[in-house]
Scaffold this active site. Structure first.
Site, short mmCIF file in Angstrom:
data_model
loop_
_atom_site.label_atom_id
_atom_site.label_comp_id
_atom_site.label_asym_id
_atom_site.label_seq_id
_atom_site.Cartn_x
_atom_site.Cartn_y
_atom_site.Cartn_z
N ASP A 9 11.14 35.64 78.70
CA ASP A 9 11.54 37.00 78.35
C ASP A 9 12.16 36.90 76.95
O ASP A 9 13.29 36.46 76.79
CB ASP A 9 12.55 37.51 79.38
CG ASP A 9 13.13 38.88 79.01
OD1 ASP A 9 12.75 39.44 77.96
OD2 ASP A 9 13.98 39.39 79.78
N LYS B 183 13.56 40.97 67.12
CA LYS B 183 12.45 41.61 67.84
C LYS B 183 12.21 43.04 67.32
O LYS B 183 11.08 43.51 67.31
CB LYS B 183 12.78 41.64 69.32
CG LYS B 183 11.70 42.21 70.22
CD LYS B 183 12.12 42.04 71.67
CE LYS B 183 11.11 42.64 72.64
NZ LYS B 183 11.56 42.42 74.04
N GLU C 17 6.99 44.09 80.25
CA GLU C 17 8.28 43.79 80.88
C GLU C 17 8.52 44.52 82.20
O GLU C 17 8.91 43.89 83.19
CB GLU C 17 9.42 44.05 79.88
CG GLU C 17 9.48 42.94 78.83
CD GLU C 17 10.22 43.31 77.55
OE1 GLU C 17 10.84 44.39 77.52
OE2 GLU C 17 10.17 42.53 76.59
N ASP D 48 13.67 50.34 82.35
CA ASP D 48 14.03 49.10 81.65
C ASP D 48 14.62 49.42 80.28
O ASP D 48 13.89 49.68 79.33
CB ASP D 48 12.75 48.24 81.52
CG ASP D 48 13.00 46.92 80.81
OD1 ASP D 48 14.15 46.67 80.38
OD2 ASP D 48 12.04 46.14 80.67
#
Lengths: 623, 180
Positions: free
Chosen positions: A26, A88, A188, A210
């Site tokens: 992850d 990211k 994800e 999420d």
């Protein structure tokens, strides 16, 4: 890194003797994790100090990487320009976007040369987001190697469901740079659903909400007998816990009456904001000390500051429910994933929208890596493949530019993948021998408002009258969500193909902006589309008639000719206006006055064609 | 791997009919995907993986065609050899055009505030009931082998479907400025 090559042309035996080390990773905005099978059970790996989360922070010095993880993060206030956090969020972004991006106030950027991605300026020189991500991936792979004593043979890396092609490609590049073989990029929320669903033997419709450090996804999945079918997904790749921190930081600046904050002071300020926000999870009020200002942030104030962000998450939820055609009453469970869902106000908003308390007894930080680890075991062949299956969807519509700068959507968002779809297009002008195909991604109806993915040219189309050529364009999206496009002209078999590998100055925030705009501008789009179509029809007819008069003008009487010319002139004038109804009306009139001419001309052409062509060619062309 | 059936209905062991058992369709789809999905062949050779992608894509296309009432109707006509790509203005009943105009006008003149949502709900219900009525007529036309009529009804369904999409879009754009 050398990989074991196992060639099995006859199909795999899932119970093969060779065990290969596989992991789920992850790669998060704020924290990253790795999960792998230990004694047959997939679990996340902790460092020597017992911490499972590796802060996604990399510190650079003159010689290169100085530290990764907690050590780097701890130095972020002291060495602000050289400790890169939240890299990211920079994946797939252009230089201009990074310069103006609210999330990166403490860094300087280097534009990069040629096709190179823009980079953070550090003491080690320019380092682009792919390199920073690779440093984090390397640290995780090292953790796995130390604890299992085996080299990593392959990994499933998770990405936000809403990542576009560019962001997915860059994530792959980062893994490659770190020497990690990517078995699959997994969305994800889907990964979270796998870990959770398999653990609970859950059946029914579940929502995965999420909210991570920098990205937000919401997916609706149907779980039936080990099959995880994504019904719809939505979200925002530029919305996460970081944004709540920024909002608190802005509030702090306003409250304390501080003058402009220097770039180098941002990391410290964000840390103060983050701590205040996290303390509010347990308390009604959080003490805040920043510079010489001392005060408190209470839950009501925070709710007000955060309201616009919370709203955006709920809008995405509504969209997903609508796309799936499912009512909130049909939801069996709501699963919270990502550290930012610990905020009580998020839990309340989710509970209110779905009309049920979300599940809060799972660790929202670790569930994504675990799901990826389980999928990795299957894909590398350690686990029999029969236990479960993931059926995912394409998150953003893919289409092609047509005349009038309109987008024809070929694969709509939330279509199950893998998928292949074809559509026929034709030439616009008489004698046109090539066609430029422009592939775009997004929900808007005008090309300029969608993300450009690739352009390619199909040549070798035999000259024919406008509209006679048949070009079949095929879009294919594989199980990794990667797109390839091919085009073929039916009569000659002339072919062109392109694998979409975006190398443009990419951005992701634009995608969400585009999604939001498409909601806000639905009406503008409709009007613009109507006008574009009317103009297109008019141009096409005027061109055809102009060409026909040049070619066969002699078969017209003087009266016919002047009638057509007058209609042509009126239509040409109307084209300059923005009145689609008027253009349509005049197009109809022109069509009407030229009907008899077109019919006579058709007879001439067919006669000529029959004399000149063999039957074989004819039958192929009319197919 | 997978035997390709004569048509999408047969692929999912369902009768060729507009009325469809969607639970059966879903469960059969998942069973078949479990056999052909590329993830099942992650450790196999290139050729088998490519074959898996093709079959899996085919199943997705078949499933999505049958799942949507509109696409299912078009597919049923295609099975009877009718080209539904071509649509002429004369295929649309004048009554429908009037209904359309009225609905579109009300869409353009929505009241402000909360009542806009009520109005949209009402429009949605109207469109849905027209759609349901035409679907019934479509089924009857098809059963009576009145194919030209079925084709016209199909184009009307297309029209109504497009209207529903526009209502949805409108709703989204209102939501993005509303409070809830």
């Amino acid at each position: 890194m050398s990989l074991l090559q196992i060639s099995e042309p006859g199909g795999g035996d899932p119970r093969r003797a060779v065990h290969r080390r596989a992991a789920g990773i992850d790669l998060g905005t704020t924290n990253s994790l790795i999960a792998t099978a230990i004694k047959g059970e997939v679990r996340t790996l902790a460092d020597a100090g017992g911490a499972h989360l590796l802060p996604s922070a990399v510190q650079y010095g003159a010689g290169g990487v100085l530290a990764v993880g907690a050590a780097a993060k701890a130095r972020s206030a002291a060495d602000p320009g050289n400790v890169i956090v939240s890299a990211k969020r920079a994946l797939g972004k252009s230089f201009a976007e990074l310069q103006s991006g609210g999330g990166f106030r403490q860094y300087r950027f280097d534009a990069g040369k040629g096709d190179a991605a823009p980079a953070f300026v550090t003491a080690a020189g320019p380092r682009d987001p792919v390199e920073v991500s690779a440093a984090i991936l390397r640290a995780l792979a090292e953790r796995s190697r130390e604890q299992t004593g085996e080299e990593l043979a392959g990994a499933v890396i998770t990405v936000p469901a809403h990542f576009n092609d560019a962001q997915r490609q860059q994530t792959r590049q980062a893994a490659k740079l770190a020497g990690i073989e990517v078995l699959r990029l997994l969305n994800e929320p889907t990964a979270a659903a796998v870990a959770y669903g398999l653990d609970r033997r859950e059946q029914g419709n579940i929502i995965v909400f999420d909210l991570g450090g920098g990205t937000f996804d919401v997916s609706l999945l149907s779980l039936r007998k080990g099959v995880f079918e994504v019904l719809a997904t939505g979200g925002d790749t530029a919305l996460g816990g970081d944004d709540f921190d920024q909002a608190v930081a802005d509030w702090l600046i306003a409250r304390s009456g501080a003058e402009a904050v220097a770039a180098a002071d941002w990391p410290a300020l964000l840390q103060v904001a983050n701590q205040a926000r996290e303390r509010l999870g347990d308390a009604d009020q959080a003490e805040v000390v920043w510079r010489d200002w001392r005060g408190a942030l209470d839950a009501a104030q925070f709710a007000e500051i955060a309201a616009p962000l919370v709203r955006r998450t709920i809008l995405s939820c509504r969209r997903v429910m609508r796309d799936a055609g499912v009512d909130t009453g049909a939801i069996d469970n709501v699963l919270l994933v990502g550290g930012a869902t610990r905020m009580p106000l998020i839990r309340r908003a989710v509970a209110k929208f779905f009309g049920r308390e979300p599940l809060a007894d799972i660790d929202p930080d670790r569930v994504v890596a675990m799901g990826a680890g389980i999928q990795a075991e299957v894909l590398i062949g350690n686990q029999p493949t029969g236990d479960f299956l993931l059926l995912d969807v394409n998150p953003l519509s893919l289409g092609i530019e047509t005349m009038g700068e309109l987008v024809e959507k070929i694969i709509r968002r939330n279509t199950a993948i893998p998928v292949a779809k074809s559509q026929e297009f034709t030439t616009f002008k008489d004698g046109q021998t090539a066609m430029v195909l422009h592939v775009v991604q997004g929900e808007r109806e005008l090309v300029g408002e969608c993300r450009s993915l690739a352009r390619f040219t199909l040549g070798g189309i035999p000259p024919m009258v406008a509209g006679a050529a048949k070009v079949k364009v095929t879009f294919q999206v594989d199980a990794d969500g990667l797109l390839s496009v091919s085009a073929e002209e039916a009569s000659t078999g002339s072919k062109a193909e392109v694998q979409v590998k975006p190398s443009f100055g990419l951005d992701s925030g634009q995608i969400e902006q585009m999604l939001r705009d498409s909601r806000d501008h639905a009406r503008d789009d409709m009007l613009a589309r109507a006008l574009g179509e009317a103009r297109l029809d008019a141009t096409r007819l005027m061109d055809a008639i102009g060409g026909a008069i040049k070619e066969n003008g002699e078969i017209l009487s003087a009266a016919e000719k002047s009638g057509i010319e007058q209609a042509l002139a009126e239509l040409r004038d109307a084209m300059a206006e923005h009145d689609s109804a008027r253009i349509e009306e005049l197009t109809q009139r022109l069509n009407h006055v030229s009907e008899a001419f077109a019919a006579r001309r058709m007879n001439l052409t067919v006669g000529a064609a029959l004399r000149g062509e063999s039957i074989d060619t004819l039958s192929r062309e009319t197919e | 791997m997978l035997a390709i059936a004569d048509n999408y209905f047969a692929q999912f062991a369902l009768p060729v009919d507009f009325e469809i058992n969607s639970d059966k369709l879903g469960s059969r789809y998942r069973e078949l995907q479990a056999e052909v999905h590329p993830d099942r062949f992650a450790a196999s050779g290139e050729e088998q993986r490519l074959q898996a992608i093709k079959l899996s894509s085919y199943l997705n296309e078949a499933y999505e065609t049958l799942k949507s009432p509109l696409r299912r109707a078009g597919y049923l006509l295609r099975l009877r050899g009718i080209d539904v790509e071509q649509v002429a203005q004369s295929d649309l009943a004048p009554g429908l055009l009037v209904e359309q105009m009225e609905l579109r006008e009300s869409l353009a003149e929505l009241p402000g505030g909360e009542s806009a949502f009520d109005r949209l709900d009402e429009l949605n219900r109207k469109a849905a009931s027209w759609l349901a009525e035409r679907q019934r007529q479509f089924v009857r036309a098809l059963a009576g082998n009145r194919l030209d009529q079925a084709r016209k009804l199909f184009h009307e369904l297309q029209f109504l479907h497009k209207l529903q999409t526009e209502i949805d879009k409108k709703e989204e754009s209102l939501e993005s400025v509303a409070d809830f």
